[in-house]
Design an enzyme around this catalytic site. Sequence first.
Site, PDB file in Angstrom:
ATOM      1  N   ALA A   1       0.847  -1.194   0.000  1.00 32.31           N
ATOM      2  CA  ALA A   1       0.000   0.000   0.000  1.00 32.31           C
ATOM      3  C   ALA A   1       0.879   1.239   0.000  1.00 32.31           C
ATOM      4  CB  ALA A   1      -0.915  -0.007   1.218  1.00 32.31           C
ATOM      5  N   LYS A   2       0.363   2.292  -0.578  1.00 35.06           N
ATOM      6  CA  LYS A   2       1.072   3.570  -0.577  1.00 35.06           C
ATOM      7  C   LYS A   2       0.125   4.693  -0.192  1.00 35.06           C
ATOM      8  CE  LYS A   2       5.354   2.849  -1.993  1.00 35.06           C
ATOM      9  NZ  LYS A   2       6.536   3.319  -1.248  1.00 35.06           N
ATOM     10  N   GLY A   3       0.679   5.735   0.367  1.00 34.43           N
ATOM     11  CA  GLY A   3      -0.109   6.917   0.687  1.00 34.43           C
ATOM     12  C   GLY A   3       0.809   8.106   0.737  1.00 34.43           C
TER      13      GLY A   3
END
Length: 312
Positions: A1-3
């Site tokens: 996941a990335k943010g």
Amino acid sequence: AKGGVNVDPKKLEVDELQSVTRSFMDKVEKVLGPTRDIPAPDVNTNAQTMAWLMDEYGKLHGYTPAICTGKPIALEGSFGREAATGRGVVYLFEEAAKGLDIDLAESRIVVQGFGNVGSWAARILQDMGATLVGASTTSGAIRSDRGIDAHALHRHLKEEGGDLAEFPDCEDITPDELLEIECDAFIPAALGGMIHKANAESLNCKVMVEGANSPTTPAADEILFDKGVFIVPDVMANAGGVIVSYFEWVQNLQHLRWEEDEVNEKLDRIIRRSYRTVAERAERDDVSLRVAAYECGINRVVEAARTRGYIS
């Protein structure tokens, strides 16, 4: 996941960056955890960013070093993590060079994006005998057929805060002209989509090792394949960082630390083995490394799902 946060960190003071970072962790901490999602540094973030994230999470949940990776060494970061992505790029160029009759020690390289990944790859390759003949940053590009000292360029940009155009004994060129430099290896280590339909034909390299995420569009990929450019895809080439992030996580969970030589040796073994696995499949199926890598990944997911009984 990335943010991430939609902000230009170059326009913020350090205390503002810290405030934004801690606020971000306050908003997402419920979906994070040492056995859930774990942040790691990427574009415009670094070890200090990870330190703030870890500390903010610790205020809410207690001291938890395994909540993120890419941390400073003083806060249980892993030796070798900062250089890991660039080092992985080097390992895979070395593997590709063997099959393409390229002498790495005599090779000429161009780096698009002389940031953390690109600068480490260039410095390590220079120490192995390669010559950096072109480099770029967000501010422009330079070239020198006699060679650019990658270590001096890194010091000039990162330690002395100099501009790329001010680096001595180099020709100031445009980013498009950077692609035209004749070289053995072109390393895109900037942002996604930098090699596209409009400029792919300009590339003048034998090998492209993708240090960035998705630097090549599908249309450009086809053009380069037709040109005979050997591409080591991002899914393999820039995996060094996440591999050593995994090592850091393992060390944090066990509250121990490996020496840098051990980290690099483990990275070397894993990433070269992956290359050989994908290269064998590419040759067997007569496909590109990119397609072969996807095939290997999909097969592993299918086999795991079948073994768990999710599919028959």
